[in-house]
Design a protein around this motif. Structure first.
Motif, PDB file in Angstrom:
ATOM      1  N   LYS A   1     -24.897  58.304 -78.923  1.00 26.57           N
ATOM      2  CA  LYS A   1     -24.645  56.907 -78.593  1.00 26.57           C
ATOM      3  C   LYS A   1     -25.558  55.998 -79.426  1.00 26.57           C
ATOM      4  N   THR A   2     -25.075  54.801 -79.703  1.00 24.67           N
ATOM      5  CA  THR A   2     -25.894  53.810 -80.392  1.00 24.67           C
ATOM      6  C   THR A   2     -26.896  53.211 -79.419  1.00 24.67           C
ATOM      7  N   VAL A   3     -28.164  53.155 -79.844  1.00 32.09           N
ATOM      8  CA  VAL A   3     -29.243  52.592 -79.036  1.00 32.09           C
ATOM      9  C   VAL A   3     -29.638  51.240 -79.619  1.00 32.09           C
ATOM     10  N   LEU A   4     -29.755  50.243 -78.746  1.00 33.47           N
ATOM     11  CA  LEU A   4     -30.266  48.934 -79.125  1.00 33.47           C
ATOM     12  C   LEU A   4     -31.537  48.643 -78.348  1.00 33.47           C
ATOM     13  N   LEU A   5     -32.443  47.928 -78.983  1.00 38.75           N
ATOM     14  CA  LEU A   5     -33.572  47.340 -78.268  1.00 38.75           C
ATOM     15  C   LEU A   5     -33.071  46.071 -77.596  1.00 38.75           C
ATOM     16  N   HIS A   6     -33.164  46.032 -76.278  1.00 39.30           N
ATOM     17  CA  HIS A   6     -32.762  44.837 -75.521  1.00 39.30           C
ATOM     18  C   HIS A   6     -34.007  43.959 -75.399  1.00 39.30           C
ATOM     19  N   MET A   7     -34.211  43.116 -76.395  1.00 35.97           N
ATOM     20  CA  MET A   7     -35.480  42.415 -76.586  1.00 35.97           C
ATOM     21  C   MET A   7     -35.615  41.231 -75.643  1.00 35.97           C
TER      22      MET A   7
END
Length: 273
Positions: A80-86
């Motif tokens: 899965k694609t991981v994003l930083l939820h900033m």
């Protein structure tokens, strides 16, 4: 060739493979949908259900969540694609970007947040209605992401956002959110927003949805996502959607592919100390 370049080439190849042939032999495109689930990392049971969605869901992980490192690694292992939820103002906390902070502190907070979310391929804003409308802050952020080979997704929590426009200005790989699934968390409201997203995908060719690991959101997604193919909708990963849209704004966010910016001539003041 950088990892980002290889990823975009792979995404472009995926797009070609998802096309279908018309009767005259030309390539036609089915409507496309991408899904990001925000606020990952605080509830292992609900995070597990997000990971088990049988498609390319992207997980936006909060750096100050209890299980940020663990769920980011699990998501990466699952492909899965991981994003930083900033976090960004009005969000607070040790990683949050806040007005009045010097650039050096903002950079340090971004670096610390990325260290908490391994395998992040991009960033989207958690809250952030104040900061994404700040031209100076966004002009600092986008080149930093570009240097790190990270993409940006504008959650569009503020109609006055300049974030996507700044990403577009410097050529940073980016997207803007089209539909929030669960402003209203009732089952009926989430189902309506999902239906609206499907209709929008058919109308404009693609849609980017953001939801949260609420129980009703998960119930709707678990019910509806397996039916997308039968409805003629292709569910694609966020990098593939970036390649598809080519950094162009959708009609709701701009004109002729260029993001609108609010009539603001002065940046929000920052105290450099």
């Amino acid at each position: 060739m950088t990892c980002a370049a290889r990823a975009l080439i792979g995404a472009f190849g995926l797009l070609l493979s998802l096309g279908s042939l018309a009767a005259d032999g030309s390539q036609t495109q089915r409507p496309r949908l991408s899904l990001i689930i925000d606020d990952i990392g605080n509830n292992p049971e609900r995070d597990r259900r997000v990971l088990e969605l049988s498609g390319p869901v992207a997980l936006a992980v909060l750096p100050d969540s209890l299980h940020a490192d663990e769920v980011a690694r699990a998501a990466s292992r699952a492909g899965k694609t991981v994003l930083l939820h900033m976090p960004m103002a009005p969000a607070d906390g040790p990683y949050a970007w806040r007005p009045g902070r010097p650039q050096e502190e903002l950079q340090a907070r971004l670096k610390a947040a990325l260290a908490r979310v391994p395998h992040a391929r991009g960033l989207n804003n958690h809250m952030g209605s104040q900061m994404t409308a700040d031209p100076q802050a966004m002009a600092w952020l986008m080149p930093e992401l570009q240097q790190r080979h990270l993409f940006f997704v504008d959650s569009r929590t503020n109609a006055a956002t300049v974030a996507a426009a700044e990403a577009q200005r410097i050529g940073l790989a980016s997207l803007s959110r089209d539909v929030f699934l669960d402003h209203d968390q009732s089952l009926q409201a989430v189902a309506r927003e999902f239906e609206r997203a499907v209709k929008l995908a058919r109308r404009q060719g693609s849609v980017v949805m953001i939801g949260h690991p609420h129980l009703n959101t998960l119930a709707v997604l678990e019910r509806e996502l397996p039916n997308l193919a039968e409805q003629g909708i292709d569910w694609i990963d966020v990098p593939a959607m970036i390649a598809l849209r080519g950094n162009r704004a959708m009609a709701a966010h701009g004109k002729n592919g260029v993001y609108r910016t609010p009539p603001q001539t002065q940046p929000v003041a920052h105290t450099l100390r």
